[in-house]
Write an enzyme that holds these catalytic residues in place. Structure first.
Site, PDB file in Angstrom:
ATOM      1  CE  LYS A  55       9.624  11.755  -4.158  1.00 12.49           C
ATOM      2  NZ  LYS A  55       9.506  10.619  -5.134  1.00 12.49           N
ATOM      3  CG  ASP A 105       8.116   7.682  -2.965  1.00  9.88           C
ATOM      4  OD1 ASP A 105       7.352   6.949  -2.306  1.00  9.88           O
ATOM      5  OD2 ASP A 105       7.720   8.500  -3.815  1.00  9.88           O
ATOM      6  CE  LYS A 156       4.197   6.624  -4.526  1.00  9.03           C
ATOM      7  NZ  LYS A 156       5.515   7.205  -4.870  1.00  9.03           N
ATOM      8  CG  ASP A 211       4.599  -8.672  -3.061  1.00  9.18           C
ATOM      9  OD1 ASP A 211       3.880  -9.677  -2.874  1.00  9.18           O
ATOM     10  OD2 ASP A 211       5.378  -8.560  -4.012  1.00  9.18           O
ATOM     11  CB  THR A 261      -1.070  13.961  -5.312  1.00  2.00           C
ATOM     12  OG1 THR A 261       0.186  13.617  -5.915  1.00  2.00           O
ATOM     13  CG2 THR A 261      -0.909  14.073  -3.815  1.00  2.00           C
ATOM     14  NE  ARG A 313       5.812  17.636 -12.359  1.00  3.79           N
ATOM     15  CZ  ARG A 313       4.641  17.109 -12.660  1.00  3.79           C
ATOM     16  NH1 ARG A 313       4.059  17.393 -13.816  1.00  3.79           N
ATOM     17  NH2 ARG A 313       4.041  16.289 -11.829  1.00  3.79           N
TER      18      ARG A 313
END
Length: 244
Positions: A36, A64, A66, A69, A119, A216
């Site tokens: 990603k 990614d 996002k 607009d 999240t 992580r």
């Protein structure tokens, strides 16, 4: 054909430099299904990072961004994303159906995913944004509403918490591709995590998640390759029904 456990894993290249990203691609190539590319690295490096991932790995690419607009702007931006030849790209599901439709119309072969509710958002966040009490009491209703709108606009699916995956699969079935962030393996559950709606890899795949974004726990491990293999083991256990 069912995916292997490792193919469920999307590893985010959330690094400030190309060198750090390259290091992790070398360690994780063949151990994850997709890489990603998020805002931090894409803003710093641009399309060059997509070319780098393609050169170093046969894994898929999830861009990614996002996008959020006006419809015309998102449509034009998505046409440029299409030129990059990535597998998945995100737009914000909080926008209008018209914007979502413009994204889909210009995406070519790239699958568009709508981000339903980040999240690190919870009921308090939903309340602060001014939503009706029914969505504050049950944020999953907001996720359901935005998912239905995204699918009607032609999106391939959504990014959602593992806590909502089963609900979405029950409502929309296999036509709704679900990508789940906020994944924490059993051995990486820590208090005070900034992700509010987390689940384990096993529970996510049991709920029906199609892909898991896992950063992580792998990135921060002493041996990222071994950590990815441990995550794949938890996914395999979840798919076989031997883990809850």
């Amino acid at each position: 054909m069912q995916k292997t456990a490792k193919e469920y894993i999307i590893f985010p290249l959330d690094f400030p430099s190309m060198a750090a990203a390259e290091s992790h691609i070398r360690q994780l190539d063949g151990r994850v299904g997709m890489f990603k590319i998020g805002l931090e690295l894409f803003i710093r490096q641009g399309p060059a990072v997509v070319k780098m991932v393609k050169k170093m790995s046969s894994a898929g690419i999830f861009l990614d961004l996002k996008l959020h607009d006006i419809s015309a702007t998102v449509g034009r931006a998505m046409a440029r994303v299409s030129d990059l030849g990535v597998e998945l790209v995100t737009v914000h599901g909080a926008s209008s159906q018209k914007m979502l439709g413009a994204a889909v119309e210009n995406a070519g072969k790239t699958k568009v995913l709508a981000v339903t509710l980040l999240t690190d958002n919870d009921a308090d966040t939903v309340r602060a944004q001014g939503f009706k009490d029914e969505y504050v009491r049950a944020p999953e209703k907001l996720v359901l509403l935005r998912t239905g709108m995204a699918l009607e606009a032609g999106c391939a699916g959504v990014v959602c918490s593992g806590q909502e995956t089963a609900m979405l699969k029950a409502q929309f079935g296999k036509r709704c591709l679900t990508v789940t962030p906020g994944i924490r393996p059993q051995w990486h559950l820590t208090p005070g995590d900034d992700q509010k709606r987390i689940v384990t890899p096993a529970k996510a795949v049991q709920a029906g998640s199609d892909y898991l974004v896992i950063g992580r726990p792998i990135r921060d491990a002493d041996d990222p390759a071994r950590a990815a293999e441990k995550v794949a083991g938890e996914i395999e256990a979840g798919l076989s029904g031997s883990a809850m």
